[in-house]
Scaffold this active site. Structure first.
Site, PDB file in Angstrom:
ATOM      1  N   GLY A 132       6.346  32.037  47.379  1.00 52.54           N
ATOM      2  CA  GLY A 132       5.350  31.526  46.066  1.00 52.54           C
ATOM      3  C   GLY A 132       5.061  33.204  44.905  1.00 52.54           C
ATOM      4  O   GLY A 132       5.382  34.308  45.804  1.00 52.54           O
ATOM      5  N   SER A 134       3.556  35.352  44.012  1.00 56.04           N
ATOM      6  CA  SER A 134       1.602  35.964  44.151  1.00 56.04           C
ATOM      7  C   SER A 134       2.804  37.557  44.043  1.00 56.04           C
ATOM      8  O   SER A 134       3.150  38.800  44.720  1.00 56.04           O
ATOM      9  CB  SER A 134       1.682  36.042  45.541  1.00 56.04           C
ATOM     10  OG  SER A 134       2.657  36.035  46.273  1.00 56.04           O
ATOM     11  N   LYS A 187      15.690  35.182  43.619  1.00 47.60           N
ATOM     12  CA  LYS A 187      14.838  35.688  42.385  1.00 47.60           C
ATOM     13  C   LYS A 187      14.224  36.467  42.602  1.00 47.60           C
ATOM     14  O   LYS A 187      14.820  37.639  41.344  1.00 47.60           O
ATOM     15  CB  LYS A 187      13.186  35.140  43.156  1.00 47.60           C
ATOM     16  CG  LYS A 187      12.648  35.539  44.152  1.00 47.60           C
ATOM     17  CD  LYS A 187      11.257  36.311  43.440  1.00 47.60           C
ATOM     18  CE  LYS A 187      10.717  36.555  44.938  1.00 47.60           C
ATOM     19  NZ  LYS A 187       9.583  37.540  45.179  1.00 47.60           N
ATOM     20  N   ARG A 263       8.229  44.718  41.241  1.00 45.00           N
ATOM     21  CA  ARG A 263       9.039  46.419  42.245  1.00 45.00           C
ATOM     22  C   ARG A 263      10.696  46.386  41.242  1.00 45.00           C
ATOM     23  O   ARG A 263      11.231  46.743  40.748  1.00 45.00           O
ATOM     24  CB  ARG A 263       9.345  46.177  43.803  1.00 45.00           C
ATOM     25  CG  ARG A 263       8.031  47.291  43.866  1.00 45.00           C
ATOM     26  CD  ARG A 263       7.963  47.846  44.842  1.00 45.00           C
ATOM     27  NE  ARG A 263       8.180  46.279  45.815  1.00 45.00           N
ATOM     28  CZ  ARG A 263       7.243  45.306  46.680  1.00 45.00           C
ATOM     29  NH1 ARG A 263       5.909  45.315  46.573  1.00 45.00           N
ATOM     30  NH2 ARG A 263       7.836  44.868  47.507  1.00 45.00           N
ATOM     31  N   ASN A 264      10.845  44.474  41.560  1.00 45.42           N
ATOM     32  CA  ASN A 264      12.830  44.267  41.183  1.00 45.42           C
ATOM     33  C   ASN A 264      13.093  44.703  39.962  1.00 45.42           C
ATOM     34  O   ASN A 264      14.180  44.806  39.273  1.00 45.42           O
ATOM     35  CB  ASN A 264      13.116  43.235  41.700  1.00 45.42           C
ATOM     36  CG  ASN A 264      13.198  43.030  43.570  1.00 45.42           C
ATOM     37  OD1 ASN A 264      13.798  43.389  43.835  1.00 45.42           O
ATOM     38  ND2 ASN A 264      12.483  42.816  43.442  1.00 45.42           N
ATOM     39  N   VAL A 287      10.377  48.903  49.084  1.00 45.79           N
ATOM     40  CA  VAL A 287      10.798  48.263  49.223  1.00 45.79           C
ATOM     41  C   VAL A 287      11.349  46.794  48.065  1.00 45.79           C
ATOM     42  O   VAL A 287      10.526  46.273  47.481  1.00 45.79           O
ATOM     43  CB  VAL A 287      11.060  47.730  50.502  1.00 45.79           C
ATOM     44  CG1 VAL A 287      12.550  46.723  50.609  1.00 45.79           C
ATOM     45  CG2 VAL A 287      10.766  48.265  51.521  1.00 45.79           C
ATOM     46  N   GLU A 289      13.487  44.030  47.789  1.00 40.68           N
ATOM     47  CA  GLU A 289      14.239  43.822  48.635  1.00 40.68           C
ATOM     48  C   GLU A 289      14.965  42.694  47.701  1.00 40.68           C
ATOM     49  O   GLU A 289      16.897  42.848  48.295  1.00 40.68           O
ATOM     50  CB  GLU A 289      13.266  42.099  48.975  1.00 40.68           C
ATOM     51  CG  GLU A 289      12.489  42.718  50.027  1.00 40.68           C
ATOM     52  CD  GLU A 289      12.462  42.582  51.559  1.00 40.68           C
ATOM     53  OE1 GLU A 289      13.929  42.585  51.541  1.00 40.68           O
ATOM     54  OE2 GLU A 289      12.165  42.240  52.396  1.00 40.68           O
TER      55      GLU A 289
END
Length: 340
Positions: A132, A134, A187, A263-264, A287, A289
């Site tokens: 979710g 967060s 996502k 981060r992405n 990381v 992902e």
């Protein structure tokens, strides 16, 4: 309840902090030296430096001890490692253990989702996923957050609610782990796409040539069409369509694609600046992902015959086969079609 969180990254640490107010919680980290520093300083300075670790939270470097703590009848194990380590963590658990994982993505090489890995290596585990919208910093600080615990095991989903639901952290339940896992995987890829488009806009504004750069219209289009890709892949894998309108679908997509703590999204912003991916990942220190899951998301989609043009463009940019500008042009130049 006795809870062991395996993995002391930002997200695992944040959940451990929140749960330790009401339960007996162990937070396991692989590095014994780092554990000693965390115990002495009451902070996870590498991954969540803003948060104070409460005295009730036990920090552990012995994996066997952490697992044993949470394998009694009322125990709950939470795997908070990156996706690449989920398989080895599951293999280490005893039959019948109750386990949730936080990692999101498809496993590199096999293209499997978490529940598929569990079925392959430890079919007698009781498994689910907690997902979710967060950000770890907000959860650790007690800011209002809502999550979803997904499992075909209704008792395990209820245990997740017992473990983490509180006045500041709402936990909903779902019986669709496939949909929740697909949402969590896709996502992150879409967040790189939106971050790249936003980065091109910001760069163009900075140098005064913003007329042809992607703007807020493009951001809305990428999020919406990204959701369509997520839905198509999820349905092909057996998910329920309504899951993607919920917390682990639309909710997590909007947060990760637009939130400054993502981060992405940050990877996409820096790709738009022309920085090499290797430098971006080195400087990030955490990381992202989506970088690792994008090729596996695309491979799984192609195996199922699912069209995912935004995902394909992200993979091409990450692999250096397309520039961010060329990726936008490619997507905009696609043949017109029905929205649905």
């Amino acid at each position: 309840m006795k809870i062991s969180v395996l993995g002391a990254g930002a997200w695992g640490t944040a959940l451990a902090i929140q749960a330790s107010a009401r339960h007996q919680v162990k937070l396991w980290a692989r590095d014994a030296a780092a554990v000693a520093v965390m115990r002495a300083s009451a902070r996870n300075s590498q991954y969540l430096p803003e948060a104070v670790l409460p005295p009730a939270l036990q920090i552990e470097s012995d994996l066997a001890a952490a697992i044993a703590h949470a394998t009694q009848e009322d125990g709950l194990i939470v795997v908070a490692t990156p996706m690449a380590a989920l398989r080895s963590m599951l293999v280490a658990l005893p039959d019948g253990a109750r386990v949730l994982w936080l990692c999101k993505g498809f496993e590199a090489g096999t293209g499997l989702l978490g529940h598929e890995i569990a079925r392959e290596v430890q079919p007698r585990l009781r498994v689910g996923i907690l997902s979710g919208p967060s950000f770890a910093q907000e959860v650790a600080a007690g800011q209002p957050t809502a999550l979803v615990a997904a499992s075909e095991d209704t008792e395990l989903a209820a245990a997740a609610v017992e473990a983490f639901h509180s006045e500041r952290l709402r936990v909903y339940t779902s019986a669709d782990p496939i949909g929740v896992e697909v949402g969590g995987a896709v996502k992150n890829v879409m967040a790189i796409a939106v971050g790249t488009a936003d980065g091109l806009r910001l760069r163009a504004e900075r140098i005064g040539v913003s007329a042809d750069a992607p703007g807020l219209n493009a951001r809305a289009a990428l999020i919406t069409r990204g959701l369509a890709e997520m839905l198509r892949l999820g349905m092909a894998l057996g998910a329920r369509s309504e899951t993607f309108m919920g917390l682990s679908g639309m909710g997590d997509l909007v947060l990760t694609a637009t939130g400054d703590l993502s981060r992405n999204r940050r990877v996409g912003l820096l790709l738009a600046e022309g920085l090499p991916l290797s430098q971006i990942l080195h400087d990030l220190g955490h990381v992202a992902e989506g970088v690792y899951s994008a090729p596996t998301v695309l491979a799984r989609a192609q195996l199922k015959g699912v069209d995912m043009p935004i995902t394909a463009a992200v993979v091409a940019v990450l692999e250096g086969r397309l520039s961010p500008v060329a990726a936008v042009d490619l997507l905009m130049g696609r043949q017109a079609k029905s929205e649905h």
